[in-house]
Enzyme design. Structure first.
Site, PDB file in Angstrom:
ATOM      1  N   GLU A   1      32.693  29.835 -46.773  1.00 28.40           N
ATOM      2  CA  GLU A   1      32.041  29.012 -47.791  1.00 28.40           C
ATOM      3  C   GLU A   1      31.209  27.955 -47.076  1.00 28.40           C
ATOM      4  OE1 GLU A   1      35.429  29.359 -51.269  1.00 28.40           O
ATOM      5  OE2 GLU A   1      35.606  27.738 -49.817  1.00 28.40           O
TER       6      GLU A   1
ATOM      7  N   ASP B   1      30.808  26.644 -54.386  1.00 26.31           N
ATOM      8  CA  ASP B   1      29.525  27.333 -54.410  1.00 26.31           C
ATOM      9  C   ASP B   1      28.805  27.145 -55.743  1.00 26.31           C
ATOM     10  OD1 ASP B   1      31.499  28.805 -55.703  1.00 26.31           O
ATOM     11  OD2 ASP B   1      30.442  30.700 -55.429  1.00 26.31           O
TER      12      ASP B   1
ATOM     13  N   ASP C   1      44.022  30.285 -63.257  1.00 23.68           N
ATOM     14  CA  ASP C   1      43.253  29.712 -64.364  1.00 23.68           C
ATOM     15  C   ASP C   1      43.726  30.248 -65.713  1.00 23.68           C
ATOM     16  OD1 ASP C   1      42.358  32.240 -63.712  1.00 23.68           O
ATOM     17  OD2 ASP C   1      40.248  31.718 -63.614  1.00 23.68           O
TER      18      ASP C   1
ATOM     19  N   ASP D   1      40.839  22.860 -48.290  1.00 26.43           N
ATOM     20  CA  ASP D   1      42.071  23.566 -47.957  1.00 26.43           C
ATOM     21  C   ASP D   1      42.106  24.030 -46.510  1.00 26.43           C
ATOM     22  OD1 ASP D   1      44.409  23.923 -49.375  1.00 26.43           O
ATOM     23  OD2 ASP D   1      44.071  26.051 -49.736  1.00 26.43           O
TER      24      ASP D   1
ATOM     25  N   LYS E   1      48.106  28.776 -52.756  1.00 25.62           N
ATOM     26  CA  LYS E   1      46.695  29.160 -52.843  1.00 25.62           C
ATOM     27  C   LYS E   1      45.841  28.124 -53.579  1.00 25.62           C
ATOM     28  CE  LYS E   1      48.213  33.983 -52.877  1.00 25.62           C
ATOM     29  NZ  LYS E   1      49.648  33.771 -53.173  1.00 25.62           N
ATOM     30  N   LYS E   2      44.944  28.600 -54.445  1.00 25.38           N
ATOM     31  CA  LYS E   2      43.987  27.699 -55.080  1.00 25.38           C
ATOM     32  C   LYS E   2      44.665  26.730 -56.041  1.00 25.38           C
ATOM     33  CE  LYS E   2      39.617  27.653 -57.618  1.00 25.38           C
ATOM     34  NZ  LYS E   2      38.549  28.478 -58.231  1.00 25.38           N
TER      35      LYS E   2
ATOM     36  N   ASP F   1      34.202  25.118 -58.160  1.00 22.82           N
ATOM     37  CA  ASP F   1      34.208  25.839 -56.894  1.00 22.82           C
ATOM     38  C   ASP F   1      33.068  25.293 -56.053  1.00 22.82           C
ATOM     39  OD1 ASP F   1      36.305  27.338 -57.809  1.00 22.82           O
ATOM     40  OD2 ASP F   1      35.094  29.092 -58.319  1.00 22.82           O
TER      41      ASP F   1
END
Length: 903
Positions: free
Chosen positions: A207, A441, A603, A236, A414-415, A439
């Site tokens: 990223e 991006d 989510d 992260d 994780k996220k 996010d």
């Protein structure tokens, strides 16, 4: 088979006034069209600058409004109504009185009722079709017939789960004028509630840092009261390069943000702004704008160069410090600019400083603008002429870098874990009643997007019971034909509008504004008890955090005073505590509090948990896309993305979050939606079975799945045609086009022959072995294609992955089947009875239909040759002829040398 049911997939004003300047056109309302360059910039000169007349600008504006009106032509506004209590409060000017902040629209009856009628007709047609099949259970292969009937029943059930929640679409449009009227004060201040903005990044390589910093810049320049929001970058990877890039970004923001406010710049992410063609300048100082534009563009190029050099700078600095301070045998540390060791991940990995094992970091890059300390950077420009920002607010909002601690002894979740960490840190620093996640991006494309979300949260009708506002996901790196259905407009512009008619849209990741209390697991006001437990068992062992939760319960849409004790060692230690690797252990974080753990689609499950408590949600679309981002345009990356989404959906079904067992507060239609999310991949089993039917062309005898075959095919065509007619009506009220709908059909077929079977196989193995769930894989945003001149070069790269094997087998078998059918026609055409000829022709319809649906996959596997999609019109006929000739040759060989055999 009821083909066509594949569509059941859910697949998933400015802050400052313009400064006066020269009117180079002599018009009272000049418009300046500024086009982006080809990647380079020459100081002192603007590229492709055209001054347009006000009349031209108004004509373009009128054209845009006509286009928007045409898109909304099938919607009618619902009269705004307040309940009796809210109306009385508003009339009396009472403290609880609030205005209506959005318009609600429903589909016109002239379109809605035929749409509903067709759904009913198709339901009846399917029931009659299945009944006819069972009554006439004549088949050449009985086990196949039974399987196909079961498949038809499943297709019907899956289609109903998808279609029924769409019977009452609702569109809600934010009223920004009403928000400004009631919450922006005459003295220039505002009483809008606070918002904490989270930007998450997982890897500085996959990223790119430039993407992340453009996201941050668009947030710092958003049109929202500066003292009312804060930005948190949750890294992260824990790398120093992200932190130092954020410091560089804060310095450049001191120039970029006032420039955006002064000239009403859109979008406010510089990389995307400078690359756009034909941007229209609507301010009143075009002459000054041209000068400012040149300076800012030059500074931005230097800013990018500094970001690109950071890796080398950090390495060189660390080498110097290690040579001066380290002794022989010591690990080579990574050093910050102030001469201290970086507590996160080091460039050269060492114990306690590697990915997955490092200390937590919280660094306030920019303090709150109301802070008395000197925290706002000065405008620094290298050019001789400085910009004039008189009358423009040059302050910046609070900006914080953070990286949660990691340890191999604990699950990092994780996220979801990367989102819960800034949720806790922000509670200590700003504690805004609302949070929104991005996010790295993505970026804010319309600077008023945060205001638009607040229109729903502050509305008098049901604002207090609204937990979150979800925006659609829009992408700008997708090819114009959207070959792999990245835009997913059938979902974002169809299904999500439909969910507005019930409890609200589901949470689908980036670009979602939450009420903090809803994330904390607090019930909505209509269900809330007076005795709310705020304890260490639920929220963790941090007294300041517990106090912040109590403050959030009592602030009533306000914002607490930012902390002034940022130099207090105990407070700094507390911030480090709430991002420690073990903080979640033994608490409700990740279960009833915050974003949900232990599942790939955090989510969806988080939204489900919130809906299950009785909260509502809203879906917000704007005439200009609120947010934009990048999408994986290579088929392999896209399929892995689908594997994660579908895998998390199926995992949800086999967890305690199964919608069948949700509480009574979940609306029945909402329950149907989540159930569809959970089981839609199962449809792929039957699609794969049907798709492999062409191998029967290799069998000498005629084998029919259902007799009489002609009537079976006619019924099949009717059911398929009905779903397409329903789709055409859906296109009209959703505002999409036929290509969007068709790409959705094609990509669901591709996913059903690749990603979804992989997910189901993985789930079976997991259930049998009690293994782990779908592993999260960061989708790389780096361009690896060799052709840098083609922005879509990634799409043409062939990256063969195992999950493509079933789809490739289906494509090959269908191609071979059509060729064999042509060969059989040559060999047996003269002796076949007319009935068999008709059956063969009808059977080929299915082969051809599958070939059309798999067209994007066929393009993917031919790699760079797919730049010209018309090549398939050459390759497929050649392949058909080759297989036909092979069949004819083999047939004559067998007849002449092995007459007892028949093929």
């Amino acid at each position: 088979m009821i083909a066509g049911s594949m569509s059941s997939a859910p697949v998933p004003g400015t802050n400052g006034a313009a400064a006066p300047g020269d009117d180079v056109t002599g018009l009272s309302e000049p418009l300046l069209a500024v086009g982006g360059s080809d990647g380079g910039f020459h100081a002192g000169a603007l590229t492709k600058v055209v001054v347009a007349t006000a009349l031209d600008g108004k004509a373009k504006a009128n054209k845009g409004s006509v286009k928007a009106e045409a898109k909304d032509g099938y919607w009618v506004e619902v009269p705004r109504q307040l309940d009796a209590t809210a109306a009385a409060d508003l009339e009396s000017g009472g403290e609880g009185g609030r205005p209506l902040m959005f318009q609600e629209k429903k589909v016109k009856a002239s379109l809605l009722y035929p749409y509903r009628l067709l759904i009913l007709i198709r339901i009846i047609a399917i029931i009659l079709f299945i009944g006819w099949r069972i009554k006439h259970n004549n088949s050449d292969v009985m086990w196949f017939w039974v399987t196909s009937v079961v498949a038809d029943v499943w297709f019907t059930f899956s289609w109903l789960l998808y279609q029924l929640p769409k019977i009452n679409p609702i569109k809600r449009v934010p009223d920004l004028a009403a928000l400004q009227q009631h919450y922006d004060l005459p003295d220039g201040s505002s009483i809008l509630p606070g918002i904490d903005v989270f930007v998450t990044t997982a890897d500085s390589v996959d990223e790119p840092v430039l993407y992340t910093m453009n996201c941050v810049l668009s947030i710092l320049a958003v049109d929202y009261p500066i003292e009312r929001y804060a930005c948190y970058l949750s890294d992260d990877s824990g790398t120093l390069i992200e932190y130092e890039a954020l410091v560089e970004t804060a310095n450049f923001a001191a120039l970029w943000v006032p420039f955006c406010r002064k000239h009403s710049i859109e979008p406010r992410a510089p990389e995307n702004y400078f690359q756009r063609e034909g941007m229209i300048y609507t301010g009143r100082s075009p002459g000054e704008f041209m000068n400012d534009y040149g300076h800012v563009r030059m500074e931005y190029e230097e800013f990018k160069a500094r970001l690109a050099a950071l890796d080398g700078t950090i390495r060189e600095r660390s080498d110097v410090y290690n040579a001066l301070k380290a002794t022989e045998g010591d690990a080579k540390a990574t050093w910050m600019a102030n001469g201290t060791e970086w507590p996160g991940t080091w460039v050269e990995p060492a114990e306690n400083h590697v990915k997955g094992h490092h200390a937590g970091v919280v660094q306030v890059v920019l303090e709150h603008p109301s802070s008395s300390s000197k925290s706002q950077p000065e405008v620094q420009v290298s050019s001789v002429s400085l910009l004039n920002f008189d009358g423009v607010d040059v302050r910046l909002p609070m900006l914080v870098y953070m990286a949660r601690a990691k340890s191999p002894d604990y699950d990092h979740n994780k996220k979801a874990g990367n989102l819960n960490a800034p949720l806790r840190v922000s509670a200590l620093l700003s504690n805004a009643p609302f949070v929104i996640n991005f996010d790295c991006d993505h970026y804010i494309n319309d600077s008023k997007a945060l205001r638009a979300a607040m229109c729903f949260m502050l509305d008098a009708r049901d604002g207090d019971n609204t937990a979150f506002v979800q925006f659609p996901q829009r992408f700008e790196n997708v090819d114009p034909t959207d070959r792999y259905g990245n835009h997913n407009r059938v979902f974002f512009d169809g299904a999500m509008y439909a969910l507005n008619g019930f409890q609200g849209p589901s949470f689908v990741g980036t670009g979602c504004l939450f009420r903090r209390l809803a994330l904390y697991g607090i019930d909505p006001p209509r269900w809330r008890s007076d005795d709310i437990q705020v304890d260490t068992v639920k929220f963790g062992n941090s007294v300041p955090l517990l106090k912040s939760v109590l403050a959030a319960l009592n602030q009533d849409r306000g914002i607490v005073t930012p902390p002034t004790n940022l130099d207090d060692s105990s407070f700094l230690a507390e911030m480090t505590t709430v991002v420690s690797a073990s903080f979640d252990i033994g608490t409700d974080w990740g279960r009833g509090v915050g974003y949900i753990y232990k599942i790939a689609t955090e989510d969806m499950v988080t939204g489900f948990r919130i809906h299950g408590q009785g909260w509502h949600s809203m879906y917000c679309t704007m005439e200009v896309d609120a947010f934009r981002g990048t999408a994986p345009i290579n088929l392999a990356d896209r399929l892995y993305q689908i594997v994660r989404w579908a895998g998390g959906s199926v995992e949800m079904f086999f967890s305690h979050n199964n919608p069948l067992f949700a509480g009574p507060r979940l609306h029945p239609m909402q329950r149907t939606v989540y159930l569809n999310y959970n089981i839609y991949p199962v449809t792929s089993v039957f699609i794969l079975l049907y798709a492999l039917c062409p191998v029967m062309w290799l069998i000498p005898e005629e084998i029919l799945i259902q007799r009489p075959f002609t009537r079976y095919v006619i019924y099949l065509i009717i059911t398929i045609a009905l779903i397409h007619i329903i789709g055409l009506l859906e296109i009209r009220w959703a505002g999409t086009n036929w290509l969007d709908w068709w790409r959705n059909e094609q990509f669901f077929t591709i996913a059903s022959l690749s990603a979804y079977p992989t997910v189901l196989l993985h789930m079976v193995v997991k259930l049998l072995t009690r293994g782990k769930g779908i592993r999260f894989k960061v989708t790389s945003k780096q361009t690896t294609a060799e052709d840098d001149d083609d922005k879509y070069a990634e799409m043409y790269e062939l990256r063969w992955v195992p999950i493509m094997i079933p789809a490739a087998a289906v494509l090959f078998s269908n191609t071979m089947a059509i060729g064999v059918a042509m060969g059989k026609t040559v060999v047996y055409g003269a002796v076949w009875p007319k009935e068999q000829q008709k059956n063969a022709a009808l059977g080929l319809l299915f082969n051809l239909w599958l070939m059309i649906l798999l067209q994007p996959f066929a393009l993917a596997i031919i790699g760079r040759r797919s730049k010209n999609p018309n090549i398939l019109f050459v390759l497929f006929p050649v392949a058909f002829v080759v297989f036909a000739l092979v069949y004819i040759g083999v047939h004559f060989f067998v007849v002449n040398f092995f007459p007892s055999m028949e093929i």
